[in-house]
Design a protein around this motif. Structure first.
Motif, PDB file in Angstrom:
ATOM      1  N   LYS A   1       0.895  -1.306  -0.091  1.00 37.56           N
ATOM      2  CA  LYS A   1      -0.129   0.062   0.003  1.00 37.56           C
ATOM      3  C   LYS A   1       0.837   1.300  -0.132  1.00 37.56           C
ATOM      4  O   LYS A   1       0.493   2.297  -0.253  1.00 37.56           O
ATOM      5  N   ILE A   2       2.120   1.120   0.487  1.00 33.11           N
ATOM      6  CA  ILE A   2       2.989   2.138   0.457  1.00 33.11           C
ATOM      7  C   ILE A   2       3.119   3.058  -0.930  1.00 33.11           C
ATOM      8  O   ILE A   2       2.970   4.272  -0.892  1.00 33.11           O
ATOM      9  N   SER A   3       3.107   2.169  -1.848  1.00 32.97           N
ATOM     10  CA  SER A   3       3.427   3.027  -3.401  1.00 32.97           C
ATOM     11  C   SER A   3       2.157   3.537  -3.798  1.00 32.97           C
ATOM     12  O   SER A   3       2.126   4.446  -4.585  1.00 32.97           O
ATOM     13  N   LYS A   4       0.950   3.254  -3.402  1.00 35.16           N
ATOM     14  CA  LYS A   4      -0.239   3.713  -3.541  1.00 35.16           C
ATOM     15  C   LYS A   4      -0.754   5.112  -2.822  1.00 35.16           C
ATOM     16  O   LYS A   4      -1.801   5.729  -3.331  1.00 35.16           O
ATOM     17  N   ARG A   5      -0.018   5.320  -1.823  1.00 37.93           N
ATOM     18  CA  ARG A   5      -0.278   6.578  -1.224  1.00 37.93           C
ATOM     19  C   ARG A   5       0.845   7.673  -1.332  1.00 37.93           C
ATOM     20  O   ARG A   5       1.695   7.199  -0.552  1.00 37.93           O
TER      21      ARG A   5
ATOM     22  N   LYS B   1      10.817   7.637   1.858  1.00 40.09           N
ATOM     23  CA  LYS B   1      12.181   8.231   1.374  1.00 40.09           C
ATOM     24  C   LYS B   1      12.966   8.659   2.404  1.00 40.09           C
ATOM     25  O   LYS B   1      14.237   8.605   2.414  1.00 40.09           O
ATOM     26  N   SER B   2      12.339   9.381   3.330  1.00 39.87           N
ATOM     27  CA  SER B   2      13.097   9.887   4.538  1.00 39.87           C
ATOM     28  C   SER B   2      12.716   9.709   6.040  1.00 39.87           C
ATOM     29  O   SER B   2      13.456  10.367   6.864  1.00 39.87           O
ATOM     30  N   GLN B   3      11.630   9.064   6.312  1.00 42.35           N
ATOM     31  CA  GLN B   3      11.303   8.546   7.564  1.00 42.35           C
ATOM     32  C   GLN B   3      11.133   7.059   7.994  1.00 42.35           C
ATOM     33  O   GLN B   3      10.062   6.691   8.320  1.00 42.35           O
ATOM     34  N   ARG B   4      12.318   6.296   7.454  1.00 43.68           N
ATOM     35  CA  ARG B   4      12.278   4.875   7.958  1.00 43.68           C
ATOM     36  C   ARG B   4      12.760   4.776   9.126  1.00 43.68           C
ATOM     37  O   ARG B   4      13.521   5.708   9.766  1.00 43.68           O
ATOM     38  N   CYS B   5      12.311   3.710   9.521  1.00 45.31           N
ATOM     39  CA  CYS B   5      13.067   3.344  11.169  1.00 45.31           C
ATOM     40  C   CYS B   5      13.017   1.843  11.274  1.00 45.31           C
ATOM     41  O   CYS B   5      12.459   0.815  10.414  1.00 45.31           O
ATOM     42  N   ILE B   6      14.003   1.421  12.228  1.00 38.11           N
ATOM     43  CA  ILE B   6      14.006  -0.024  12.939  1.00 38.11           C
ATOM     44  C   ILE B   6      13.490   0.057  14.238  1.00 38.11           C
ATOM     45  O   ILE B   6      13.547   0.901  15.015  1.00 38.11           O
ATOM     46  N   ILE B   7      12.505  -1.194  14.085  1.00 32.08           N
ATOM     47  CA  ILE B   7      11.779  -1.115  15.579  1.00 32.08           C
ATOM     48  C   ILE B   7      12.769  -2.525  16.213  1.00 32.08           C
ATOM     49  O   ILE B   7      12.596  -3.324  15.399  1.00 32.08           O
ATOM     50  N   VAL B   8      13.149  -2.156  17.363  1.00 29.02           N
ATOM     51  CA  VAL B   8      13.931  -3.261  18.063  1.00 29.02           C
ATOM     52  C   VAL B   8      13.206  -4.100  18.739  1.00 29.02           C
ATOM     53  O   VAL B   8      12.703  -3.883  19.710  1.00 29.02           O
TER      54      VAL B   8
ATOM     55  N   ARG C   1       4.646   7.185   0.343  1.00 28.47           N
ATOM     56  CA  ARG C   1       5.925   7.123  -0.619  1.00 28.47           C
ATOM     57  C   ARG C   1       6.751   8.212  -0.008  1.00 28.47           C
ATOM     58  O   ARG C   1       8.030   7.916  -0.005  1.00 28.47           O
ATOM     59  N   ASN C   2       6.397   9.268   0.306  1.00 21.72           N
ATOM     60  CA  ASN C   2       7.503  10.405   0.923  1.00 21.72           C
ATOM     61  C   ASN C   2       7.974   9.892   2.299  1.00 21.72           C
ATOM     62  O   ASN C   2       8.985  10.295   2.354  1.00 21.72           O
ATOM     63  N   MET C   3       7.278   9.437   3.102  1.00 21.57           N
ATOM     64  CA  MET C   3       7.991   8.919   4.638  1.00 21.57           C
ATOM     65  C   MET C   3       8.826   7.943   4.000  1.00 21.57           C
ATOM     66  O   MET C   3       9.673   7.668   4.699  1.00 21.57           O
TER      67      MET C   3
END
Length: 221
Positions: free
Chosen positions: A79-83, A91-98, A87-89
């Motif tokens: 669904k990410i590519s459809k919103r 690019k620059s708002q990725r995270c790793i959940i530990v 899509r913008n997130m």
């Protein structure tokens, strides 16, 4: 959908991810039954040497002040590519959940059976997500939150679910956090086949109660 996981002895991830600042962990206690709405350890791509505590359940500017959408505890990779916002997130708002592994359930004639799922022979199971660090315009309060990305389940989990949290190991996890990562490579990680073995085993049904938080919840039955 991933709605519960364990997060304990998080300080052991410091060397694995090159963490230099973990001051917020002083306020965090081992959690064997992490649930949406709680503040939990993550590492963001814009502050990849720091462990921060963010609220599980994305609170984003397109929602009313302070509201977490129920379907934003998780977000499907497809669904990410459809919103455009997502899509913008990406690019620059990725995270790793530990995490130390997550929980899944299987429905049977005798009720639900709980399972603990983790990367085999690894102390941590690192999940890919998106985060938002916004400010409540009315109160000025920071609203730091995250969501877990889900993707197609690996063969070892198909008896339990059709989907699973997007799990990253080794260099893939570091690349997910890198600000220099290419869009094509990040999109590839969203849909790559699992490059790790997982350990799936039955655990106590007590995990169903979100108020229960004991080490015994992760013990193999």
């Amino acid at each position: 959908m991933c709605v519960r996981y364990a997060a304990y002895q998080i300080n052991r991830v410091i060397d694995l991810l090159g963490i230099k600042n973990c001051a917020e962990l002083d306020a965090f206690k081992d959690n064997y039954n992490a649930s949406p709405g709680q503040y939990l350890p993550i590492v963001t791509c814009q502050d990849k040497h720091t462990i921060n505590l963010f609220k599980w359940g994305l609170i984003s500017p397109w929602y009313k002040t302070g509201i977490t959408a129920a379907n934003m505890f998780n977000i499907e990779a497809a669904k990410i590519s459809k919103r455009p916002v997502l899509r913008n997130m990406l690019k620059s708002q990725r995270c790793i959940i530990v995490t130390s592994g997550y929980y899944e359930w299987k429905s049977t004639d005798n009720g639900q059976i709980a399972y603990h799922v983790k990367v085999k022979e690894e102390p941590f199971t690192l999940l890919a997500g998106l985060y938002e660090a916004s400010v409540d315009k009315r109160t000025g309060e920071r609203m730091n939150s995250f969501t877990i990305i889900t993707t197609k389940a690996s063969a070892a989990l198909t008896d339990l679910r059709a989907d699973m949290p997007l799990t990253l190991v080794g260099d893939d996890a570091l690349y997910w956090l890198s600000e220099d990562s290419s869009v094509d490579k990040i999109n590839e990680l969203l849909f790559h086949d699992a490059r790790h073995e997982i350990d799936v085993y039955e655990v106590s049904a007590g995990i169903t109660d979100s108020r229960t938080n004991l080490p015994g919840l992760i013990v193999r039955i």
